[in-house]
Write an enzyme that holds these catalytic residues in place. Structure first.
Site, mmCIF file in Angstrom:
data_model
loop_
_atom_site.group_PDB
_atom_site.id
_atom_site.type_symbol
_atom_site.label_atom_id
_atom_site.label_comp_id
_atom_site.label_asym_id
_atom_site.label_seq_id
_atom_site.Cartn_x
_atom_site.Cartn_y
_atom_site.Cartn_z
ATOM 1 N N SER A 112 11.121 9.071 52.024
ATOM 2 C CA SER A 112 11.783 9.080 50.511
ATOM 3 C C SER A 112 13.287 8.759 50.574
ATOM 4 O O SER A 112 13.575 7.673 50.953
ATOM 5 C CB SER A 112 11.331 10.506 49.848
ATOM 6 O OG SER A 112 11.599 10.386 48.279
ATOM 7 N N ASP A 276 14.793 4.727 44.923
ATOM 8 C CA ASP A 276 14.973 5.592 46.084
ATOM 9 C C ASP A 276 14.317 4.648 46.964
ATOM 10 O O ASP A 276 13.652 3.888 46.921
ATOM 11 C CB ASP A 276 14.741 6.988 46.001
ATOM 12 C CG ASP A 276 13.101 7.064 46.201
ATOM 13 O OD1 ASP A 276 12.320 6.434 45.609
ATOM 14 O OD2 ASP A 276 12.708 8.070 46.525
ATOM 15 N N ARG A 281 11.056 7.327 42.887
ATOM 16 C CA ARG A 281 12.153 7.835 41.958
ATOM 17 C C ARG A 281 12.832 6.968 41.210
ATOM 18 O O ARG A 281 12.812 5.663 41.356
ATOM 19 C CB ARG A 281 13.157 8.535 42.778
ATOM 20 C CG ARG A 281 12.523 9.815 43.725
ATOM 21 C CD ARG A 281 13.735 10.498 43.939
ATOM 22 N NE ARG A 281 13.051 11.753 44.801
ATOM 23 C CZ ARG A 281 13.922 12.964 44.964
ATOM 24 N NH1 ARG A 281 14.925 13.093 44.474
ATOM 25 N NH2 ARG A 281 13.145 13.885 45.556
ATOM 26 N N LYS A 375 4.400 9.377 41.594
ATOM 27 C CA LYS A 375 5.596 8.826 40.635
ATOM 28 C C LYS A 375 5.983 7.584 40.897
ATOM 29 O O LYS A 375 5.894 7.087 42.184
ATOM 30 C CB LYS A 375 6.725 10.136 40.803
ATOM 31 C CG LYS A 375 7.331 10.049 42.053
ATOM 32 C CD LYS A 375 8.464 11.028 42.026
ATOM 33 C CE LYS A 375 9.117 11.320 43.423
ATOM 34 N NZ LYS A 375 8.764 12.934 43.893
HETATM 35 C C1 G1P Z 1 12.036 17.394 46.311
HETATM 36 C C2 G1P Z 1 12.157 17.452 44.792
HETATM 37 C C3 G1P Z 1 10.708 17.461 44.335
HETATM 38 C C4 G1P Z 1 9.955 16.346 44.966
HETATM 39 C C5 G1P Z 1 10.117 16.132 46.418
HETATM 40 C C6 G1P Z 1 9.564 14.648 46.898
HETATM 41 O O1 G1P Z 1 11.248 18.552 46.865
HETATM 42 O O2 G1P Z 1 12.663 18.741 44.187
HETATM 43 O O3 G1P Z 1 10.912 17.544 42.849
HETATM 44 O O4 G1P Z 1 8.724 16.220 44.435
HETATM 45 O O5 G1P Z 1 11.371 16.243 46.539
HETATM 46 O O6 G1P Z 1 10.061 13.588 46.225
HETATM 47 P P1 G1P Z 1 12.230 19.692 47.428
HETATM 48 O O7 G1P Z 1 12.968 19.215 48.486
HETATM 49 O O8 G1P Z 1 12.805 20.350 46.318
HETATM 50 O O9 G1P Z 1 11.086 20.578 48.007
HETATM 51 ZN ZN ZN Z 2 10.877 8.840 47.005
#
Ligand code: G1P
Ligand code: ZN
Length: 542
Positions: A112, A276, A281, A375
């Site tokens: 990601s 991203d 994102r 998403k």
């Molecule tokens: C983070 C974001 C969450 C998202 C995830 C994957 O997870 O807070 O909303 O779904 O990345 O993109 P976290 O590191 O908080 O567990």
């Molecule tokens: Zn991502």
């Protein structure tokens, strides 16, 4: 031609919020990626002869793991693999390809928004046949498999030429290298009013999209510039690079600062956006105004009917628990369902499949709808452009108009990254212990109304997820949330989410951190972040 390779288990292959994410160096150990892939295949049933989608965000080590995944899919009995040219598929595009081609599932190689390159991060995620991230039942089964694995199966075949569109065979399995953009672009044409957006862009409305040297580059070039006629150069940093040009492909105010500065400058374009590493994102900035992801979700939901794909209205809205309640007010006004889920897109899958929710979002710059089961960064950008084209107002006018109508949810997230794991767990553990005694306590003008550890009961399949974040709710609707990240690869990350609801229009122009200052102070008093972590300030404020 199938080889069975002996291996031994690794003890750290538990999938987190979004698949298995580790340092590249860890993934490069002999058999590490192959073990996890075999654990995925072992935990699935009934896929013989069916199709598997494989693609990634193009980061360092993507091509190597893709070749293994293709050969292992053949050895494990898949009938067909669809793989993006160059090994590329954005996460939402992969979700769409799985759905469109009725594949059994998909393997997405991505970490990601985490940095890439040899010293960066890598990740593997399994998505099921609805195109969405595997639910916890499957990720837990995968984890169990990783701890007892003794061998993996792989076809003894030559590498596939990933750079040539076309088909070839590995034993009985067909490998199809596909155009990663075509199916996705066609879907966007069905959802949005491309004529209206084209007319807007022709009228002199200027946009900038920063692909951050990541996967959305080719998608944005094709859709925004070629199909919608945005001026040449509107899409920036559009060549995906294995190390994202040395940057952190996270579209927030820290890592997309150049875009932010441009949008705040005197000669700013009308609309700025970024996505991203893997394209799920979005960051939305109007001329002179940053739109928080929580507000963006509420605004998109309130205006979605202006896009052809949502003209019939929404069935419901879903948001992750830490996301602000701005969308709740829209759902209330529209008289539709509102769902509050734990963090992570996988929790939206059932609601979307059951037709309970149409639009979903997270405060972490994720927004999407039932068009896929991930998403979708570019989708959010296109929906915004569609709305701007139809309303004929600026981003600033639309946002402030929304606040006047619904009130403003001031919102910020403070992240403390790479904190000592024991210290982070002690902070959360201590808070959890004190939950029963918090209600009724006052800190300055703030009185705690309720405090709990969020637990979610899925209304579709009845599954339950506990310990999803500590919530401290104050009289008047302000709120603090504490949770530990499930995506980090070094130490622990503490996330503090701060929210204040302000109905009074005359108080809508305050700088966010100032509007939240008393709550931020209360968070320190309640949780003792400085004492536990030794950190005087957050690493990132978004
Ligand atoms: C983070 C974001 C969450 C998202 C995830 C994957 O997870 O807070 O909303 O779904 O990345 O993109 P976290 O590191 O908080 O567990
Ligand atoms: Zn991502």
């Amino acid at each position: 031609m199938t080889q069975t390779i002996a291996t031994t288990p690794f003890d750290d292959q538990k999938p987190g919020t979004s698949g298995l994410r580790k340092k590249v160096k860890r993934f490069q150990q002999t058999n590490y990626a192959q073990n996890f892939l075999q654990a995925i295949f072992n935990s699935l049933e009934g896929f013989a002869g069916s199709a598997l989608v494989i693609g990634g965000d193009g980061r360092f080590y993507n091509r190597e793991v893709i070749q293994s995944a293709i050969k292992m899919a053949a050895a494990n009995g898949f009938g067909r693999v669809l793989v993006g040219k160059g090994g590329i598929l954005s996460t939402p595009a992969a979700s769409h390809v799985i759905r469109k081609h009725s594949a059994f599932g998909g393997i997405i190689l991505s970490a990601s928004h985490n940095p890439g390159g040899p010293d960066g991060d890598f990740g593997i995620k399994y998505n099921i046949g609805n195109g969405g991230p595997a639910p916890e039942k499957i990720t837990e089964a995968i984890f169990r498999q990783t701890s007892s694995l003794t061998s993996y199966r792989i076809a003894d075949a030559a590498d596939i030429d990933l750079d040539r569109i076309g088909t070839s065979d590995i034993g009985d399995m067909q490998v199809e290298v596909i155009d990663p953009v075509a199916d996705y672009a066609e879907l966007m044409q069905q959802l949005f009013d491309f004529d209206a957006i084209r007319a807007l862009l022709r009228s002199g409305f200027r946009i900038v999209f920063d692909a951050m040297h990541a996967v959305t580059g080719p998608y944005a070039k094709e859709i925004l510039e070629r199909q919608l006629g945005a001026a040449a150069g509107s899409v920036r940093n559009f060549v995906p690079e294995p190390d994202f040009g040395g940057h952190h492909p996270d579209p927030n105010l820290v890592h997309a600062k150049a875009l932010y500065d441009l949008m705040m400058s005197a000669d700013a374009p009308d609309f700025g956006a970024a996505s991203d590493g893997d394209g799920d994102r979005n960051l939305i900035i109007g001329k002179g105004i940053f739109v928080t992801p929580s507000d963006s979700l509420a605004l998109l939901a309130a205006n979605a009917h202006l896009a052809p794909g949502y003209a019939k209205g929404l069935a419901g809205i879903a948001r992750s628990m830490p996301t602000s309640a701005a969308a709740d007010r829209v759902a209330e006004k529209l008289g539709i369902g509102m769902f509050e889920t734990p963090t992570g897109w996988k929790f939206f899958g059932n609601l979307l499949d059951a037709g309970k929710a149409t639009i979903c979002g997270e405060e972490s710059a994720g927004t999407g709808s039932d068009h896929v089961r991930e998403k979708d960064g570019l989708w959010a950008v296109l929906l915004w452009l569609n709305i701007l084209a139809r309303r004929g107002e600026s981003v600033q006018e639309i946002v402030t108009g929304h606040w006047s109508e619904y009130g403003r949810n001031y919102y910020s997230r403070h992240d403390y990254e790479e904190v000592d794991i024991e210290a982070a767990e002690a902070l959360v553990g201590s808070l959890r212990k004190r939950l029963p005694e918090l209600p009724g306590q006052s800190i300055g003008d703030l009185t705690i109304a309720a405090a709990d550890d969020f637990s979610y009961l899925d209304p579709v399949d009845g599954s339950r997820s506990d310990h999803q974040g500590i919530r401290i709710l104050f009289d008047g609707g302000s709120r603090l949330v504490f949770r530990l990240s499930g995506t980090g690869t070094a130490g622990a990350t503490i996330r503090l989410y701060v929210e204040r609801y302000e109905p009074d229009t005359t108080r809508h122009g305050i700088e966010t951190q100032d509007a939240l200052a008393d709550l931020i102070g209360a968070a320190e008093k309640i949780a003792g972040i400085v004492k536990h972590t030794g950190r005087a300030a957050p690493t990132v404020i978004t």
